[in-house]
Design a protein around this motif. Structure first.
Motif, short mmCIF file in Angstrom:
data_model
loop_
_atom_site.label_atom_id
_atom_site.label_comp_id
_atom_site.label_asym_id
_atom_site.label_seq_id
_atom_site.Cartn_x
_atom_site.Cartn_y
_atom_site.Cartn_z
N SER A 25 3.27 -6.30 -4.59
CA SER A 25 2.65 -7.24 -3.45
C SER A 25 3.10 -8.54 -3.57
N ASN A 50 6.56 -4.10 -2.24
CA ASN A 50 5.78 -2.82 -2.23
C ASN A 50 6.65 -1.69 -2.30
N ASN A 103 -1.14 -7.18 -11.06
CA ASN A 103 -0.82 -5.69 -10.43
C ASN A 103 -2.38 -5.01 -9.94
N GLN A 133 -2.72 -3.97 -6.20
CA GLN A 133 -2.63 -2.67 -5.68
C GLN A 133 -3.76 -1.95 -5.62
#
Ligand code: LMR
Length: 329
Positions: free
Chosen positions: A34, A65, A211, A215
């Motif tokens: 991201s 991404n 992460n 995510q």
């Protein structure tokens, strides 16, 4: 450089007109995370610096991404010109050099500070050119942060992981690490992890707070054990032929923009990860398990023996430099 653009267009790699603007060359930067992570921010900083300093000469298009490709394919992409710069996890670069396995050894480089000391050592700096023979150059190292273990049941002791499946990056060290736990490692690209967790295709995974938050892995994992058992490290990498084709002054500008972008990412990594840890706790989805010293010692005792399988390939100088950096913490 115009000939490179020409080649790219002929190959069907149409460059985005808005980003191209008046620039002679457009560099595509592909990554899989991201934009809110240390790597996402470092990539955007690189774009900003390049477009400020080399306006009209070079523009940067960032694809976060995994929108352009998975990092498993990114070295090939650099060599065939599909992409011009990337910052993959060093764990993925094992097919090109065994030297980077040192970063995956569990409980070796036990903090971002230790990683930083190692990367700044003579042996660490040489590692940037570990892929020279494959036509790839490293520009700078970048920290993702320390890895934690998430799962669908609480993991307090190594035996709690027994028989469970964990998604891993494709790295022999990570395979050995989970096999040492009598767990089952499952290699898969980062872009597949959320679905694997949601569909219960695996029981858990390892990653940074940043992460796990960005995510939304935490929404599918009721427990995260704060193991800090390894670091997730990246390097900005480019194809040597592409890089060397720039006029010297432009190349120097790009190289310093990359170094500054990595330094920026490194300077915010700890805070970003700490903030994402807090947000995960506040979300109420996930219980964060802090290990007692005795529990932590049990994880170290089970995982650390995997070093001996890889030390020979990694090399004595690199191991000694990593141990020295770790010991100084
Ligand atoms: C992963 O695949 O878990 C990470 O390497 C992704 C990344 O680039 O941070």
């Amino acid at each position: 450089m115009r000939s490179l653009i020409g080649t790219a267009i002929i190959a069907g790699l149409v460059l985005c007109p808005a980003a191209v603007g008046a620039a002679e060359t457009v560099i595509r930067f592909s990554h899989v995370v991201s934009e809110e992570t240390p790597k996402g921010q470092a990539a955007l900083r690189f774009k900003q610096l390049v477009e400020q300093r080399l306006a009209g000469k070079v523009a940067v298009e960032v694809f976060p991404n995994g929108k352009l490709m998975d990092d498993e394919h990114v070295v090939r992409g650099l060599l065939d010109g599909t992409v011009q710069i990337a910052a993959p996890s060093l764990s993925l670069l094992e097919p090109y050099t065994k030297a980077y396995q040192v970063f995956d050894l569990p409980f070796l480089l036990g903090s971002t500070e230790a990683v930083e000391r190692f990367e700044k050592s003579a042996a660490g700096e040489q590692l940037l050119s570990a892929m020279h023979g494959q036509g790839i150059e490293g520009l700078c190292f970048l920290h993702g942060g320390m890895k934690q273990l998430s799962a669908d049941t609480p993991l307090r002791l190594p035996q709690d992981a027994k028989g469970k499946t964990f998604r891993i990056q494709p790295s022999s060290v990570l395979v050995a690490q989970f096999e040492a736990l009598s767990a089952v490692p499952v290699k898969a690209p980062f872009t597949k992890v959320l679905h694997m967790l949601q569909s219960k295709g695996v029981n858990g995974q390892e990653n940074t707070w940043s992460n796990i938050y960005s995510q939304e892995f935490y929404q599918a994992q009721p427990f995260i054990t704060e193991t800090n058992h390894g670091s997730l490290e990246y390097a900005f990498i480019v194809a040597r032929d592409f890089w060397n084709a720039f006029p010297e002054d432009v190349r120097a500008g790009l190289t310093s923009a990359a170094s500054e972008a990595c330094a920026y990412g490194n300077s915010i990594a700890a805070d970003l990860n700490a903030g994402d840890r807090r947000k995960i706790i506040q979300s109420g989805y996930t219980q964060v398990i802090e290990l007692t010293p005795q529990q932590r010692a049990a994880w170290v005792a089970v995982m650390k023996p995997v070093w001996s399988q890889f030390e020979g390939d990694i090399g004595k100088d690199i191991m000694e430099a990593a141990l020295a950096a770790a010991g100084a913490s």
